[in-house]
Design a protein around this motif. Structure first.
Motif, PDB file in Angstrom:
ATOM      1  N   PRO A  66       0.783  -1.243   0.000  1.00  0.00           N
ATOM      2  CA  PRO A  66       0.000   0.000   0.000  1.00  0.00           C
ATOM      3  C   PRO A  66       0.813   1.290   0.000  1.00  0.00           C
ATOM      4  CG  PRO A  66       0.137  -0.863   2.216  1.00  0.00           C
ATOM      5  CD  PRO A  66       0.844  -1.861   1.338  1.00  0.00           C
ATOM      6  N   ILE A  67       2.126   1.223   0.141  1.00  0.00           N
ATOM      7  CA  ILE A  67       2.903   2.457   0.288  1.00  0.00           C
ATOM      8  C   ILE A  67       3.013   3.193  -1.039  1.00  0.00           C
ATOM      9  CG2 ILE A  67       5.176   3.414   0.861  1.00  0.00           C
ATOM     10  CD1 ILE A  67       5.523   1.208   2.901  1.00  0.00           C
ATOM     11  N   ASP A  68       2.755   4.492  -0.981  1.00  0.00           N
ATOM     12  CA  ASP A  68       2.944   5.372  -2.139  1.00  0.00           C
ATOM     13  C   ASP A  68       4.359   5.930  -2.050  1.00  0.00           C
ATOM     14  OD1 ASP A  68       2.859   7.162  -4.203  1.00  0.00           O
ATOM     15  OD2 ASP A  68       1.200   8.357  -3.419  1.00  0.00           O
ATOM     16  N   ILE A 101       7.642   9.994  -1.111  1.00  0.00           N
ATOM     17  CA  ILE A 101       8.856   9.769  -0.324  1.00  0.00           C
ATOM     18  C   ILE A 101      10.079  10.171  -1.135  1.00  0.00           C
ATOM     19  CG2 ILE A 101      10.282   7.989   0.767  1.00  0.00           C
ATOM     20  CD1 ILE A 101       7.585   6.507   1.364  1.00  0.00           C
ATOM     21  N   ILE A 102      10.114   9.776  -2.398  1.00  0.00           N
ATOM     22  CA  ILE A 102      11.212  10.178  -3.270  1.00  0.00           C
ATOM     23  C   ILE A 102      11.209  11.697  -3.447  1.00  0.00           C
ATOM     24  CG2 ILE A 102      12.231   9.948  -5.569  1.00  0.00           C
ATOM     25  CD1 ILE A 102      12.416   7.429  -3.784  1.00  0.00           C
ATOM     26  N   ASP A 103      10.028  12.287  -3.568  1.00  0.00           N
ATOM     27  CA  ASP A 103       9.926  13.742  -3.690  1.00  0.00           C
ATOM     28  C   ASP A 103      10.519  14.435  -2.468  1.00  0.00           C
ATOM     29  OD1 ASP A 103       8.676  13.436  -6.136  1.00  0.00           O
ATOM     30  OD2 ASP A 103       6.645  13.766  -5.346  1.00  0.00           O
ATOM     31  N   ALA A 104      10.251  13.880  -1.286  1.00  0.00           N
ATOM     32  CA  ALA A 104      10.797  14.466  -0.056  1.00  0.00           C
ATOM     33  C   ALA A 104      12.319  14.353  -0.027  1.00  0.00           C
ATOM     34  CB  ALA A 104      10.194  13.763   1.164  1.00  0.00           C
ATOM     35  N   LEU A 155       9.451   4.528 -10.433  1.00  0.00           N
ATOM     36  CA  LEU A 155      10.060   5.682  -9.770  1.00  0.00           C
ATOM     37  C   LEU A 155      11.024   6.433 -10.673  1.00  0.00           C
ATOM     38  CD1 LEU A 155      10.692   4.233  -6.191  1.00  0.00           C
ATOM     39  CD2 LEU A 155       8.714   5.535  -7.033  1.00  0.00           C
ATOM     40  N   GLY A 156      11.388   5.803 -11.801  1.00  0.00           N
ATOM     41  CA  GLY A 156      12.269   6.463 -12.759  1.00  0.00           C
ATOM     42  C   GLY A 156      13.700   6.626 -12.295  1.00  0.00           C
TER      43      GLY A 156
END
Length: 287
Positions: A235-237, A241-244, A280-281
């Motif tokens: 369920p984790i988006d 997190i990567i944006d942070a 996530l690229g």
């Protein structure tokens, strides 16, 4: 357009258990360029760091870090002052080996099992141990990174905040996306809160609450589903997190981890690799 991730991707060897060299071989075959090896394997090379470095080189892998802290012995806890010197020396040993292999991070796993909420006095004692540990490991150029973990003495948000308040500047933070989320925290928010301390990251997913054993045929016969699953199946988006991490300018290790495969270690880490690259690229394999 989202900012490009500036860090580097590693893989955790825990999925292969104690089949260490198979883990190295399959991690390399999957295109991973770095690995966080199991601490017992690292300690086998104490005084023989050059042999471990040769093994890493043979598979084209760097060593991203090593798991330490109060882990490794049942009942050992940061909050127990009687174990302070034992914990400090244990991590100093790991730091010396890690430094000899080009790694610069120790993940400070808390002690368990969890008996209940950690008290203010226990947090004070834990901070004293962690501060001393961090100063010792930094003598080898290795950063000690606090790692909240489900079912341990450091699990909940209030416990993390209290500990970080008492932590010396030498103490860093190793957020784990699954352990933070599983404890009810917003992983992205915690990364922003401790932006100046984030030095190492575990990228990990939780098993969906509605999952059934029948959904994972390779697990049939087991009494229960694992708590964690391959990236993207839970369920984790992960994008926030990567944006942070991008927002705080993080350029360190992003270590992919799944404790127990739902099929085979190779297949599980392939799924994780493809998720990181395609969803996530973030490239893992050489282009």
């Amino acid at each position: 357009m989202a900012a490009e991730f500036k860090g580097k991707v590693a893989v955790h060897s825990i999925t292969w258990g104690h089949d260490h060299l198979r883990g190295f071989e399959e991690a390399a075959a999957l295109g991973y360029k770095a690995i966080e090896p199991w601490p017992t394997f690292v300690l086998q090379h104490e005084g023989r760091e050059s042999e471990l470095l040769e093994t890493l080189d043979r598979y084209g892998l760097a060593m991203s870090g090593v798991y330490g802290g109060a882990s490794g012995q049942a009942g050992r806890r940061f909050a127990d002052p009687a174990r302070r010197q034992d914990i400090v020396e244990f991590n100093a040993r790991l730091a010396r080996i890690a430094a000899g292999c080009g790694a610069s991070h120790i993940v400070l796993g808390p002690g368990g099992p969890r008996g209940g909420p950690t008290t203010a006095e226990e947090t004070k004692q834990a901070a004293l141990t962690i501060n001393e540990t961090a100063k010792r490991t930094l003598e080898y150029g290795v950063k000690s990174c606090v790692h909240p973990h489900l079912w341990t003495e450091l699990q909940d948000e209030n416990e993390l905040d209290a500990l970080m308040e008492l932590s010396a500047p030498e103490v860093y933070f190793a957020p784990d996306t699954a352990h933070l989320t599983g404890a009810g925290m917003d992983a992205a928010a915690m990364i922003r809160r401790y932006s100046e301390r984030v030095a190492y990251v575990h990228l990990k997913d939780l098993m969906p609450s509605e999952a059934r054993i029948e959904d994972f045929p390779m697990l049939m016969g087991n009494e229960a589903l694992p708590v964690f699953c391959e990236l993207g199946l839970g369920p984790i988006d992960f994008q926030p997190i990567i944006d942070a991490l991008n927002e705080i300018g993080y350029d360190g290790w992003l270590t992919v981890e799944i404790d127990k495969s739902t099929s085979t270690p190779y297949e599980s880490l392939r799924i994780c690799r493809d998720f990181v690259e395609n969803k996530l690229g973030i490239p893992i394999r050489e282009r």
